[in-house]
Enzyme design. Structure first.
Site, PDB file in Angstrom:
ATOM      1  CG  ASN A   1      -1.807   1.211   1.307  1.00  0.00           C
ATOM      2  OD1 ASN A   1      -2.405   1.571   0.295  1.00  0.00           O
ATOM      3  ND2 ASN A   1      -1.908   1.856   2.458  1.00  0.00           N
TER       4      ASN A   1
ATOM      5  CG  HIS B   1      -0.634   6.244   4.641  1.00  0.00           C
ATOM      6  ND1 HIS B   1      -2.011   6.295   4.682  1.00  0.00           N
ATOM      7  CD2 HIS B   1      -0.199   7.047   5.639  1.00  0.00           C
ATOM      8  CE1 HIS B   1      -2.388   7.103   5.664  1.00  0.00           C
ATOM      9  NE2 HIS B   1      -1.310   7.567   6.250  1.00  0.00           N
TER      10      HIS B   1
HETATM   11  C1  GRF Z   1      -2.496   8.782  -2.535  1.00  0.00           C
HETATM   12  O1  GRF Z   1      -2.178   9.954  -1.840  1.00  0.00           O
HETATM   13  C2  GRF Z   1      -2.125   7.567  -1.735  1.00  0.00           C
HETATM   14  O2  GRF Z   1      -1.010   7.766  -0.947  1.00  0.00           O
HETATM   15  C3  GRF Z   1      -3.343   7.359  -0.872  1.00  0.00           C
HETATM   16  O3  GRF Z   1      -4.425   7.701  -1.677  1.00  0.00           O
HETATM   17  C4  GRF Z   1      -4.001   8.610  -2.693  1.00  0.00           C
HETATM   18  C5  GRF Z   1      -4.355   7.978  -3.991  1.00  0.00           C
HETATM   19  O4  GRF Z   1      -4.066   8.820  -5.074  1.00  0.00           O
HETATM   20  N1  GRF Z   1      -3.417   6.016  -0.371  1.00  0.00           N
HETATM   21  P1  GRF Z   1      -4.140   8.248  -6.537  1.00  0.00           P
HETATM   22  O5  GRF Z   1      -5.537   7.645  -6.722  1.00  0.00           O
HETATM   23  O6  GRF Z   1      -3.073   7.215  -6.697  1.00  0.00           O
HETATM   24  O7  GRF Z   1      -3.946   9.433  -7.430  1.00  0.00           O
END
Ligand code: GRF
Length: 224
Positions: A118, A120
């Protein structure tokens, strides 16, 4: 345990929204800096821009509707069993959560132990959960950043693979900070995938060690 692969790493991406991290991985694969193949892009949101991005690149897309599972006593596990079946059909070796806005249950966590990542937007273990850029600003932090970690049952709690830090500026808003962090997300997520593809990630308890290069084709997914 280790997995021997003769072919390119088979990756699935689970995404609910914008899909910019999915795009970063697609771009890195197309540029040849990540040796992997995306064999499924899966969303719980029918109109997810992430699915649209995948379509534009000719990748297999799947909307898995949560509705038929609602009302069942184990609706989240039931949904994940459907996902697991799809992932198995496509012989997925690594799952990437990329803005996937559902909490994954033990059904997936156990099937993909140390094989599900994941990303984050905070320097974990600070600020798990949501609205983390705003929280970092309100705490008066001077640094923020992003974390790629293996997924365990605790939300945003799994072993940390890679992190990148950025400064928090006096005039930052949650939006400006998120944008600065996102630039780094797009670098470290593909990098983590490539390290996995090269078999260089070794997990010992909470710690993930990046080993010196090994030939692509051998993935270490736990103590060997
Ligand atoms: C990102 O900031 C990621 O870290 C978090 O959700 C957001 C997703 O952005 N888990 P994207 O859909 O990849 O543009």
């Amino acid at each position: 345990m280790s997995i021997k692969r003769t072919d390119v790493l088979r990756v699935a991406v689970l995404a609910s929204g914008r899909g910019s991290n999915l795009q970063a991985v697609i771009d890195a694969i197309e540029a040849g800096t990540v040796q992997a193949k995306i064999v499924a892009v899966i969303s719980n949101k029918k109109d997810s821009p992430a699915l649209e991005r995948a379509r534009l690149h000719g990748l297999p897309c799947f909307f898995v509707d949560p509705k038929p599972h609602v009302g069942q006593p184990d609706s989240r596990e039931s949904y994940d069993r459907e996902l697991l079946s799809l992932l198995r059909q496509h012989e997925v070796e690594l799952v990437l959560l990329a803005g996937y806005m559902k909490i994954v249950t033990r059904v997936l966590v156990e099937a993909f132990a140390n094989r599900m990542m994941n990303i984050h937007p905070s320097l974990l273990p600070s600020f798990p959960g949501l609205d983390v850029q705003q929280k970092a600003i309100e705490w008066g932090c001077k640094l923020a950043g992003c974390t790629v970690h293996f997924v365990t049952e605790g939300v945003d709690e799994g072993p940390i693979i890679l992190q990148a830090a950025v400064p928090i500026l006096d005039d930052d808003t949650a939006g400006t900070l998120a944008a600065r962090i996102l630039v780094q997300e797009h670098k470290i997520y593909p990098r983590a995938v490539q390290l996995f593809a090269e078999g260089r990630l070794r997990v010992e308890g909470r710690r993930v060690f990046v080993e010196q290069g090994k030939p692509v084709g051998e993935a270490v997914i736990g103590p060997s």
